[in-house]
Scaffold this active site. Structure first.
Site: not given
Ligand code: PEP
Length: 251
Positions: A9, A11, A96, A98, A168, A174, A214
């Site tokens: 992703n 973003k 997601h 976000e 997630e 992040g 992460s």
């Molecule tokens: C995400 O936002 O889908 C995600 C997993 O981000 P990150 O790997 O940066 O934590």
């Protein structure tokens, strides 16, 4: 069929030129990824047509990061599922954290989006996950169960074949804080049990459930070794082809 998937992703990162270069690097290195591990990239909307061109003939699939909850018409700024299909997408990410957190997306809205995406022939990567307060209050199983039910219980067992779930935990996205393999596995196992109650064990066993938060080459192996973790939805580490492919080589 349950699959092994590593999806990136991107973003709201990269210009079109940078995104095309990243896609080229992913395609080049995708030859190293064994048969049976599927790769997907989810660039911003503006990049989709150009990235689709780069991915043509490769093993890397193309996903959007979102879609509209309306089919077409006077919805300024929105992007429909038919537009995504015509741009070359096979998938869209939906729900997601976000989108839920910053744009107020609710489970009810996500039902509309999933419906449209499936009807257009897109696969869906549906994200679920608890935030830090919910985790600290010990409500993580409850929150994820409710999100899963509220969206997916509106679909049929046959439609589940086109839906991938991404667990997630919001506190791990992040932040550099990964859920431990055990923390992730117990939620994945819980999601599979919830699916089994509604759709039966065979559908639950066939559903692909990804971990996101992460995830990087250094922790992917342990996560992917868990029986209910079928791969990853990758944010930050998907912006570097070496890290993204490194994660895909961790099965
Ligand atoms: C995400 O936002 O889908 C995600 C997993 O981000 P990150 O790997 O940066 O934590």
């Amino acid at each position: 069929m349950r699959k092994k998937i590593v999806a990136g992703n991107w973003k709201m990162n990269t210009t079109v030129a940078e995104g095309v270069a990243l896609a080229k690097a992913v395609v080049e290195r995708s030859a190293e990824v064994p048969e049976g591990v599927d790769l997907i990239v989810a660039p911003p909307f503006t990049h989709l047509v150009s990235v689709a061109e780069v991915l043509k003939g490769s093993k890397v699939g193309l996903s959007a990061q979102n879609c509209a909850n309306k089919a077409k018409g006077a919805y300024t700024g929105e992007v429909s599922v038919d537009m995504l299909v015509s741009a070359g997408c096979g998938w869209t990410i939906l729900g997601h954290s976000e989108r839920r957190q910053y744009y107020g997306e609710t489970d009810a809205l996500l039902v509309e989006k999933v419906r449209l995406a499936l009807d257009a022939g897109l696969g869906v990567i549906l994200c679920v996950g608890e935030n830090l307060d919910e985790r600290e209050a010990g409500r993580h199983f409850e929150v994820v169960t409710e999100q899963t039910k509220a969206v997916l219980f509106n679909f049929t067992a046959e439609e589940m074949a086109k839906i991938v779930i991404a667990y997630e935990p919001v506190w791990a996205i992040g932040t550099g804080k990964t859920a431990t393999a055990a923390q992730a596995e117990e939620i994945h196992e819980c999601i599979r049990k919830v699916l089994a109650q509604k759709f039966g064990q065979a559908v639950a066993d066939d559903t692909t459930i990804l971990y996101g938060g992460s995830c990087k080459p250094s922790n992917a192996k342990e996560l992917f070794a868990q029986p209910d973790i079928d791969g990853g939805l990758i944010g930050g580490a998907a912006l570097k082809a070496d890290d993204f492919i490194g994660i895909a080589l961790s099965f």
